[in-house]
Design an enzyme around this catalytic site. Structure first.
Site, PDB file in Angstrom:
ATOM      1  N   GLU A  41      -6.123   4.160   8.302  1.00 46.57           N
ATOM      2  CA  GLU A  41      -5.992   5.694   8.240  1.00 46.57           C
ATOM      3  C   GLU A  41      -7.319   6.359   7.808  1.00 46.57           C
ATOM      4  O   GLU A  41      -7.689   7.336   7.981  1.00 46.57           O
ATOM      5  CB  GLU A  41      -5.053   5.850   7.379  1.00 46.57           C
ATOM      6  CG  GLU A  41      -3.595   5.648   8.073  1.00 46.57           C
ATOM      7  CD  GLU A  41      -2.632   5.253   7.021  1.00 46.57           C
ATOM      8  OE1 GLU A  41      -1.490   5.052   7.751  1.00 46.57           O
ATOM      9  OE2 GLU A  41      -2.806   5.303   5.754  1.00 46.57           O
TER      10      GLU A  41
ATOM     11  N   SER B 215       3.973  -2.654  10.313  1.00 50.61           N
ATOM     12  CA  SER B 215       5.261  -2.728  10.561  1.00 50.61           C
ATOM     13  C   SER B 215       6.024  -3.728   9.893  1.00 50.61           C
ATOM     14  O   SER B 215       6.821  -4.337  10.625  1.00 50.61           O
ATOM     15  CB  SER B 215       5.726  -2.155  12.067  1.00 50.61           C
ATOM     16  OG  SER B 215       5.137  -0.997  12.002  1.00 50.61           O
TER      17      SER B 215
ATOM     18  N   GLY C 283       2.794   2.162  10.684  1.00 51.03           N
ATOM     19  CA  GLY C 283       3.893   3.051  10.694  1.00 51.03           C
ATOM     20  C   GLY C 283       5.012   3.558  11.894  1.00 51.03           C
ATOM     21  O   GLY C 283       5.538   4.456  11.917  1.00 51.03           O
TER      22      GLY C 283
ATOM     23  N   LYS D 282       0.074   4.216  -0.157  1.00 54.37           N
ATOM     24  CA  LYS D 282      -0.559   5.406   0.536  1.00 54.37           C
ATOM     25  C   LYS D 282      -0.491   6.663  -0.290  1.00 54.37           C
ATOM     26  O   LYS D 282      -0.545   6.555  -1.478  1.00 54.37           O
ATOM     27  CB  LYS D 282       0.016   5.647   1.746  1.00 54.37           C
ATOM     28  CG  LYS D 282      -0.144   4.115   2.658  1.00 54.37           C
ATOM     29  CD  LYS D 282       0.098   4.422   4.419  1.00 54.37           C
ATOM     30  CE  LYS D 282       0.328   3.251   4.854  1.00 54.37           C
ATOM     31  NZ  LYS D 282       0.481   3.230   6.248  1.00 54.37           N
TER      32      LYS D 282
ATOM     33  N   ASN E 282       0.810  -1.165   0.029  1.00 54.13           N
ATOM     34  CA  ASN E 282      -0.093  -0.024  -0.030  1.00 54.13           C
ATOM     35  C   ASN E 282       0.859   1.352  -0.057  1.00 54.13           C
ATOM     36  O   ASN E 282       1.379   1.487   1.134  1.00 54.13           O
ATOM     37  CB  ASN E 282      -0.900   0.003   1.353  1.00 54.13           C
ATOM     38  CG  ASN E 282      -1.764   1.246   1.293  1.00 54.13           C
ATOM     39  OD1 ASN E 282      -1.777   2.130   0.282  1.00 54.13           O
ATOM     40  ND2 ASN E 282      -2.313   1.558   2.571  1.00 54.13           N
TER      41      ASN E 282
ATOM     42  N   GLU F 260      -4.833  -5.136  10.708  1.00 52.91           N
ATOM     43  CA  GLU F 260      -3.899  -4.404  11.014  1.00 52.91           C
ATOM     44  C   GLU F 260      -4.118  -3.542  12.376  1.00 52.91           C
ATOM     45  O   GLU F 260      -5.020  -2.549  12.314  1.00 52.91           O
ATOM     46  CB  GLU F 260      -3.831  -3.208   9.608  1.00 52.91           C
ATOM     47  CG  GLU F 260      -4.887  -2.916   9.408  1.00 52.91           C
ATOM     48  CD  GLU F 260      -4.986  -1.608   8.373  1.00 52.91           C
ATOM     49  OE1 GLU F 260      -4.218  -1.566   7.754  1.00 52.91           O
ATOM     50  OE2 GLU F 260      -5.810  -0.793   8.292  1.00 52.91           O
TER      51      GLU F 260
ATOM     52  N   HIS G 142      -9.287   0.847   5.525  1.00 57.13           N
ATOM     53  CA  HIS G 142      -8.002   0.838   6.047  1.00 57.13           C
ATOM     54  C   HIS G 142      -7.900   1.700   7.333  1.00 57.13           C
ATOM     55  O   HIS G 142      -8.561   2.690   7.530  1.00 57.13           O
ATOM     56  CB  HIS G 142      -7.023   1.751   5.121  1.00 57.13           C
ATOM     57  CG  HIS G 142      -5.400   1.595   5.335  1.00 57.13           C
ATOM     58  ND1 HIS G 142      -4.958   2.397   6.289  1.00 57.13           N
ATOM     59  CD2 HIS G 142      -4.472   0.648   5.298  1.00 57.13           C
ATOM     60  CE1 HIS G 142      -3.505   2.001   6.609  1.00 57.13           C
ATOM     61  NE2 HIS G 142      -3.506   1.121   5.992  1.00 57.13           N
TER      62      HIS G 142
END
Length: 248
Positions: free
Chosen positions: A93, A206, A167, A10, A8, A161, A91
């Site tokens: 985010e 990660s 991240g 992003k 991904n 996730e 996702h």
């Protein structure tokens, strides 16, 4: 079950950066025992799909509607026409930054299916939810409320996730990953019956070349959803190699 290693990008990348996608495609061809995919910014989907036939190219998000007054949004039909074969939905985010609900995720999944796109449906808890002992319940609810009744492993993939690991460089322990993947598998089977056993469950958060082998060897981890390490072939290819090494 074949492993899937999905990247991904992003909000990263340019046309020049597709040289990295080309190199990732070379790694994918060299390891045919594993499926490799990249979810790219919408501006790169068409170019990447045209030049990287060894990769499944996808979108990072879609709108639930087919058309309308939704400035800045893209429909499932639009990204498919551009060359996308799948899309991410839900996702962490998107859930955190854009406030997407489980109902939003369900509607986007239905829209993607309606237009023949595969879906990687993302689920995962926040740090506060984990600290409160609610990780399993949060993931179960996200699956139950985000999953269409006709979900099938032919087009649907789940990605766990933990939002606190995205991240940050923090990775859950092997027992923590194993526990949530077992919970997710049990919920899929409860909702879909035998079809629930054929849905791949990826781990995301990660993932690197250094830890991929251990993570991909965990029970019910059927691949990885990779963020920052997917931006270059030098970092992503070792994860593809680890996926091939753990394929069975």
């Amino acid at each position: 079950m074949r492993k899937l290693i999905a990247g991904n990008w992003k909000m990263n990348g340019s046309l020049a950066a597709l040289d990295e996608a080309d190199a990732i495609a070379v790694a994918a061809v060299a390891h045919p025992a594993v499926d490799v995919a990249l979810a790219l910014p919408a501006t790169l989907i068409a170019a990447a799909a045209a030049r990287s036939p060894g990769l499944a190219i996808g979108a990072q998000d879609i709108h639930a509607s087919d058309s309308g007054a939704h400035t800045g949004c893209l429909s499932a039909a639009m990204v498919r026409e551009a060359g996308a074969r799948f899309t991410l939905v839900g996702h962490s985010e998107r859930r955190g930054d854009q406030g997407e609900s489980n109902q939003d995720v369900w509607a986007k999944t239905v829209a993607a299916r309606r237009h023949g796109l595969g879906v990687i449906l993302c689920v995962g808890e926040t740090a506060d939810e984990r600290d409160a002992g609610r990780a399993a319940r949060v993931v179960q609810a996200q699956i139950e409320q985000g999953l269409p009744d006709d979900a099938d492993g032919d087009w649907l993939t789940l990605a766990y996730e933990p939002r606190w690991a995205i991240g940050t460089g923090r990775t859950p322990s092997v027992p923590e990953i194993e526990q949530i993947h077992a919970v997710a598998r049990a919920k899929l089977r409860a909702l879909l019956g035998d079809r629930g056993g054929a849905v791949r469950i990826l781990y995301g958060g990660s993932v690197t070349g250094a830890n991929a082998g251990e993570i991909l060897g965990i029970a019910d981890v059927d691949g990885a959803l990779v963020g920052g390490a997917s931006l270059t072939a030098a970092k992503f290819a070792p994860i593809v190699v680890a996926g091939a090494a753990t394929a069975h």
